[in-house]
Design an enzyme around this catalytic site. Structure first.
Site, PDB file in Angstrom:
ATOM      1  N   ARG A 101      22.829  28.048  50.794  1.00 30.98           N
ATOM      2  CA  ARG A 101      23.859  27.304  50.057  1.00 30.98           C
ATOM      3  C   ARG A 101      25.261  27.698  50.503  1.00 30.98           C
ATOM      4  NH1 ARG A 101      19.372  25.892  49.057  1.00 30.98           N
ATOM      5  NH2 ARG A 101      18.652  24.994  47.091  1.00 30.98           N
TER       6      ARG A 101
ATOM      7  N   ALA B  24      35.391  47.520  36.359  1.00 33.87           N
ATOM      8  CA  ALA B  24      35.213  46.100  36.071  1.00 33.87           C
ATOM      9  C   ALA B  24      35.402  45.252  37.326  1.00 33.87           C
ATOM     10  CB  ALA B  24      36.205  45.688  34.988  1.00 33.87           C
TER      11      ALA B  24
ATOM     12  N   ASP C  24      42.082  51.082  38.907  1.00 31.42           N
ATOM     13  CA  ASP C  24      42.584  50.838  37.554  1.00 31.42           C
ATOM     14  C   ASP C  24      44.005  51.357  37.373  1.00 31.42           C
ATOM     15  OD1 ASP C  24      42.258  53.539  37.579  1.00 31.42           O
ATOM     16  OD2 ASP C  24      40.934  53.653  35.848  1.00 31.42           O
ATOM     17  N   ASN C  25      44.670  51.716  38.478  1.00 33.72           N
ATOM     18  CA  ASN C  25      46.039  52.215  38.304  1.00 33.72           C
ATOM     19  C   ASN C  25      46.897  51.848  39.505  1.00 33.72           C
ATOM     20  OD1 ASN C  25      46.432  54.812  40.137  1.00 33.72           O
ATOM     21  ND2 ASN C  25      44.317  54.744  39.418  1.00 33.72           N
ATOM     22  N   PHE C  26      48.182  51.681  39.241  1.00 32.78           N
ATOM     23  CA  PHE C  26      49.084  51.178  40.260  1.00 32.78           C
ATOM     24  C   PHE C  26      49.402  52.218  41.324  1.00 32.78           C
ATOM     25  CE2 PHE C  26      52.191  48.179  41.783  1.00 32.78           C
ATOM     26  CZ  PHE C  26      51.596  46.992  41.413  1.00 32.78           C
TER      27      PHE C  26
ATOM     28  N   CYS D 151      53.667  43.228  52.214  1.00 36.16           N
ATOM     29  CA  CYS D 151      52.732  44.213  51.666  1.00 36.16           C
ATOM     30  C   CYS D 151      53.030  44.396  50.175  1.00 36.16           C
ATOM     31  CB  CYS D 151      52.804  45.530  52.440  1.00 36.16           C
ATOM     32  SG  CYS D 151      54.182  46.602  51.993  1.00 36.16           S
TER      33      CYS D 151
ATOM     34  N   CYS E 172      56.538  45.401  49.459  1.00 36.70           N
ATOM     35  CA  CYS E 172      57.551  44.348  49.633  1.00 36.70           C
ATOM     36  C   CYS E 172      57.763  43.634  48.303  1.00 36.70           C
ATOM     37  CB  CYS E 172      57.081  43.303  50.646  1.00 36.70           C
ATOM     38  SG  CYS E 172      56.964  43.874  52.338  1.00 36.70           S
TER      39      CYS E 172
ATOM     40  N   CYS F   4      45.443  49.775  29.552  1.00 35.22           N
ATOM     41  CA  CYS F   4      44.253  49.117  29.019  1.00 35.22           C
ATOM     42  C   CYS F   4      43.699  49.875  27.805  1.00 35.22           C
ATOM     43  CB  CYS F   4      43.189  48.921  30.083  1.00 35.22           C
ATOM     44  SG  CYS F   4      42.637  50.404  30.863  1.00 35.22           S
TER      45      CYS F   4
ATOM     46  N   CYS G 272      56.055  48.718  55.129  1.00 32.03           N
ATOM     47  CA  CYS G 272      55.791  47.927  56.340  1.00 32.03           C
ATOM     48  C   CYS G 272      57.034  47.751  57.209  1.00 32.03           C
ATOM     49  CB  CYS G 272      55.132  46.593  55.990  1.00 32.03           C
ATOM     50  SG  CYS G 272      56.165  45.436  55.103  1.00 32.03           S
TER      51      CYS G 272
HETATM   52 ZN   LIG Z   1      56.121  45.896  52.851  1.00 24.17          ZN
END
Ligand SMILES: [Zn+2]
Length: 345
Positions: free
Chosen positions: A11, A38, A129-131, A170, A173, A187, A250
């Site tokens: 498929r 998750a 789960d974290n920046f 990136c 940016c 959360c 970058c």
């Molecule tokens: Zn960048």
């Protein structure tokens, strides 16, 4: 894996965008899923079913009851067996598709190991789960010229972006430093809607399938946000940010997050009254000896993957490399005290 089972993927290769050639490319690809909560468990599920030939699943945590609301690869049996998420995910994914190769790593993703975790792969999937860790991933992927697909979800709201180093902006940016408040890792207070995570992770997985099948021109070029509750979607045009701003990552190629100049070795864990302690030098712990010692002061269970020790209101989950998750506190100093009291060997 150059000859995928045509009936299994029928498929998918009926899709004109993929076809037999696209399927062959997917089946010979190597993907790493960083974080298997998750987002990560949905990513691993989709990629295994799509036939990504080789997958590395990386996660530091173990399966708990409150994960089952949204982390689709896990079940109550994984909790009874005290399984780390990476191990439980590998077991499930191998049942779904035995023709692919899966490697499970029960480790924290951090500046010290990120480059070895992504090495030898074609694509990096963000299930974190974290920046802070996403900036680490961004630095490593830009430095090594590896594409990665960012995804995040909180409450009923999610966000995704596809980063192709050298061709697109990136993460840095777009987000120079701290994320906007609605995207901060809260959360534990905001909660998260299971279907919202499924939507975002499914968009990430679609980007992965496009990339791996060679449909580069079809990749998402926006910062895409979606609210599963209101169905409000936004696709912010970000192409003009590429090479137009003096991005530290970058543009200047100053990979601050890889030097450990930013970020820490102890972290309060999102959504839980818990702290993680990591070590710069990994240990090789003998749980048998340690369990015998700890049995005198609390309740101990262990398997080859982890040891759990309960004392008073605290529960310490210890991994063989010396990393620990200390539940019952979000105070990093207190967690460090508990660690040195019970674990230091
Ligand atoms: Zn960048």
């Amino acid at each position: 894996m150059n000859n995928p089972d045509i009936s299994r993927y029928h498929r998918q290769y009926l899709l004109p965008q993929i076809g037999e050639e696209g399927q062959r490319k997917i089946s010979s690809s190597r993907v790493v899923v960083l974080g298997c909560g998750a987002l990560g468990s949905i990513l691993a599920n989709h990629l295994a079913r799509a036939g990504a030939g080789w997958m590395r699943i990386v996660d530091r945590d173990f399966v708990e009851l409150n994960n089952l609301q949204r982390q689709v690869l896990f079940d109550e049996d994984d909790i009874r067996r005290n399984l780390p998420k990476a191990i439980a995910a590998k077991e499930k994914v191998e049942k779904i598709n035995s023709s692919i190769t899966v490697e499970a790593l029960v480790v924290d993703v951090n500046y010290a190991n990120i480059e070895s975790l992504i090495e030898g792969t074609d694509l990096v999937m963000d299930g974190m789960d974290n920046f802070e860790t996403r900036f680490v991933i961004n630095d490593a992927c830009v430095k090594n010229g590896l594409p990665w697909i960012y995804g995040g979800c909180i409450g009923t709201h999610g966000i995704t972006m596809t980063i192709i180093p050298g061709k697109t902006p990136c993460l840095r940016c777009v987000f120079e430093s701290a994320p906007p408040p609605e995207l901060s890792p809260t959360c534990d207070t905001a909660g998260v809607l299971g279907p919202a995570v499924n939507i975002i992770a499914s968009l990430q997985a679609t980007e992965a399938i496009k990339f791996l099948s060679g449909n580069i021109q079809a990749l998402n070029k926006t910062l895409y946000t979606f609210d599963a509750w209101t169905h409000e979607a936004k696709a912010l045009k970000i192409e003009n940010l590429h090479q137009k701003i003096n991005c530290p990552t970058c543009g200047q190629k100053n990979f601050e997050y890889l030097k450990g100049e930013k970020g820490s070795r102890s972290a309060s864990l999102c959504g839980r009254n818990a702290v993680q302690i990591s070590r710069d030098e990994p240990l090789n712990l003998d749980f048998k000896d340690l369990a015998a010692k700890l049995k005198r002061v609390g309740e101990v269970t262990y398997n080859v993957f982890l040891l759990k020790f309960k004392t008073g209101e605290y529960e310490i989950t210890l991994f063989p490399d010396g990393r620990a998750i200390i539940q019952g506190t979000h105070d990093i100093a207190q967690a460090r005290t508990l660690y040195s009291k019970y674990v230091s060997v």
